[in-house]
Scaffold this motif. Structure first.
Motif, PDB file in Angstrom:
ATOM      1  N   VAL A 181     111.879  94.044   4.170  1.00 59.67           N
ATOM      2  CA  VAL A 181     110.630  94.764   3.911  1.00 59.67           C
ATOM      3  C   VAL A 181     110.711  95.461   2.561  1.00 59.67           C
ATOM      4  O   VAL A 181     111.689  96.143   2.263  1.00 59.67           O
ATOM      5  CB  VAL A 181     110.372  95.826   5.009  1.00 59.67           C
ATOM      6  N   ILE A 182     109.688  95.276   1.769  1.00 60.26           N
ATOM      7  CA  ILE A 182     109.558  96.016   0.512  1.00 60.26           C
ATOM      8  C   ILE A 182     108.634  97.192   0.777  1.00 60.26           C
ATOM      9  O   ILE A 182     107.507  97.012   1.241  1.00 60.26           O
ATOM     10  CB  ILE A 182     108.986  95.132  -0.612  1.00 60.26           C
ATOM     11  N   CYS A 183     109.134  98.401   0.484  1.00 60.79           N
ATOM     12  CA  CYS A 183     108.339  99.624   0.602  1.00 60.79           C
ATOM     13  C   CYS A 183     108.145 100.164  -0.816  1.00 60.79           C
ATOM     14  O   CYS A 183     109.109 100.566  -1.466  1.00 60.79           O
ATOM     15  CB  CYS A 183     109.060 100.664   1.454  1.00 60.79           C
ATOM     16  N   ALA A 184     106.909 100.163  -1.284  1.00 60.88           N
ATOM     17  CA  ALA A 184     106.598 100.610  -2.640  1.00 60.88           C
ATOM     18  C   ALA A 184     106.141 102.066  -2.623  1.00 60.88           C
ATOM     19  O   ALA A 184     105.529 102.522  -1.653  1.00 60.88           O
ATOM     20  CB  ALA A 184     105.510  99.728  -3.238  1.00 60.88           C
ATOM     21  N   TYR A 185     106.436 102.754  -3.709  1.00 65.65           N
ATOM     22  CA  TYR A 185     105.957 104.138  -3.844  1.00 65.65           C
ATOM     23  C   TYR A 185     104.476 104.122  -4.162  1.00 65.65           C
ATOM     24  O   TYR A 185     104.027 103.379  -5.054  1.00 65.65           O
ATOM     25  CB  TYR A 185     106.737 104.881  -4.922  1.00 65.65           C
ATOM     26  N   ASP A 241     102.540 106.291  -5.627  1.00 65.55           N
ATOM     27  CA  ASP A 241     102.138 106.734  -6.963  1.00 65.55           C
ATOM     28  C   ASP A 241     102.683 105.847  -8.083  1.00 65.55           C
ATOM     29  O   ASP A 241     102.272 105.992  -9.230  1.00 65.55           O
ATOM     30  CB  ASP A 241     102.523 108.191  -7.183  1.00 65.55           C
ATOM     31  N   ASN A 242     103.613 104.944  -7.764  1.00 69.17           N
ATOM     32  CA  ASN A 242     104.152 104.027  -8.756  1.00 69.17           C
ATOM     33  C   ASN A 242     104.642 102.767  -8.049  1.00 69.17           C
ATOM     34  O   ASN A 242     105.837 102.629  -7.770  1.00 69.17           O
ATOM     35  CB  ASN A 242     105.289 104.682  -9.545  1.00 69.17           C
ATOM     36  N   PRO A 243     103.744 101.844  -7.735  1.00 72.36           N
ATOM     37  CA  PRO A 243     104.109 100.654  -6.960  1.00 72.36           C
ATOM     38  C   PRO A 243     105.165  99.760  -7.609  1.00 72.36           C
ATOM     39  O   PRO A 243     105.732  98.901  -6.937  1.00 72.36           O
ATOM     40  CB  PRO A 243     102.781  99.902  -6.814  1.00 72.36           C
ATOM     41  N   PRO A 245     104.472  94.326  -1.175  1.00 67.04           N
ATOM     42  CA  PRO A 245     104.956  95.388  -0.286  1.00 67.04           C
ATOM     43  C   PRO A 245     104.306  95.308   1.097  1.00 67.04           C
ATOM     44  O   PRO A 245     103.118  95.040   1.218  1.00 67.04           O
ATOM     45  CB  PRO A 245     104.526  96.669  -1.004  1.00 67.04           C
ATOM     46  N   LYS A 246     105.130  95.532   2.113  1.00 67.95           N
ATOM     47  CA  LYS A 246     104.615  95.606   3.486  1.00 67.95           C
ATOM     48  C   LYS A 246     104.605  97.041   3.967  1.00 67.95           C
ATOM     49  O   LYS A 246     104.272  97.305   5.121  1.00 67.95           O
ATOM     50  CB  LYS A 246     105.437  94.724   4.415  1.00 67.95           C
ATOM     51  N   GLY A 247     105.024  97.963   3.052  1.00 61.17           N
ATOM     52  CA  GLY A 247     105.025  99.369   3.406  1.00 61.17           C
ATOM     53  C   GLY A 247     104.835 100.231   2.179  1.00 61.17           C
ATOM     54  O   GLY A 247     105.091  99.798   1.054  1.00 61.17           O
ATOM     55  N   LEU A 248     104.357 101.461   2.419  1.00 63.23           N
ATOM     56  CA  LEU A 248     104.140 102.404   1.328  1.00 63.23           C
ATOM     57  C   LEU A 248     104.893 103.697   1.596  1.00 63.23           C
ATOM     58  O   LEU A 248     104.913 104.200   2.730  1.00 63.23           O
ATOM     59  CB  LEU A 248     102.653 102.705   1.171  1.00 63.23           C
ATOM     60  N   ILE A 249     105.497 104.228   0.535  1.00 62.11           N
ATOM     61  CA  ILE A 249     106.180 105.518   0.584  1.00 62.11           C
ATOM     62  C   ILE A 249     105.277 106.509  -0.131  1.00 62.11           C
ATOM     63  O   ILE A 249     104.918 106.295  -1.291  1.00 62.11           O
ATOM     64  CB  ILE A 249     107.552 105.439  -0.113  1.00 62.11           C
TER      65      ILE A 249
END
Length: 98
Positions: free
Chosen positions: A26-30, A32-34, A2-6
């Motif tokens: 771009v992969i944006c992962a959560y 609290d649950n990547p 991931p290059k971003g976090l939600i």
């Protein structure tokens, strides 16, 4: 990778954890649950620590981060666009509106 976090489900933005180039997938992962993530194409360069739009946001709409409104779009924002002070206005200092 991931290059971003939600930060929260329902957020409108993802925070870049690396510099992102225009046109990049771009992969944006959560946070609290990547294992859950959203993939999008960056429309512009987005510096480390800045936000990228997860959806099209219309002028006047509230922008959500941490599951809460952090600002109001002052222009239409396309999915994958850099989100910063040029296209949102903070709600923090607006005492005239709730």
């Amino acid at each position: 990778m991931p290059k971003g976090l939600i930060h929260s489900k329902g957020d409108d933005v993802c925070v870049a954890v690396e510099d992102i180039s225009a046109g990049e997938e771009v992969i944006c992962a959560y946070l609290d649950n990547p294992s859950e993530y959203v993939t999008l194409k960056s429309v512009q360069n987005v510096p480390l620590g800045h936000k990228i739009a997860l959806r099209d946001i219309k002028k006047g709409e509230k922008v959500l981060k941490y599951g809460r409104p952090i600002g109001e779009a002052i222009q239409d924002i396309r999915k994958g666009e850099h989100v910063h002070i040029h296209n949102i206005k903070s709600l923090r200092w607006r005492f005239d509106k709730k």
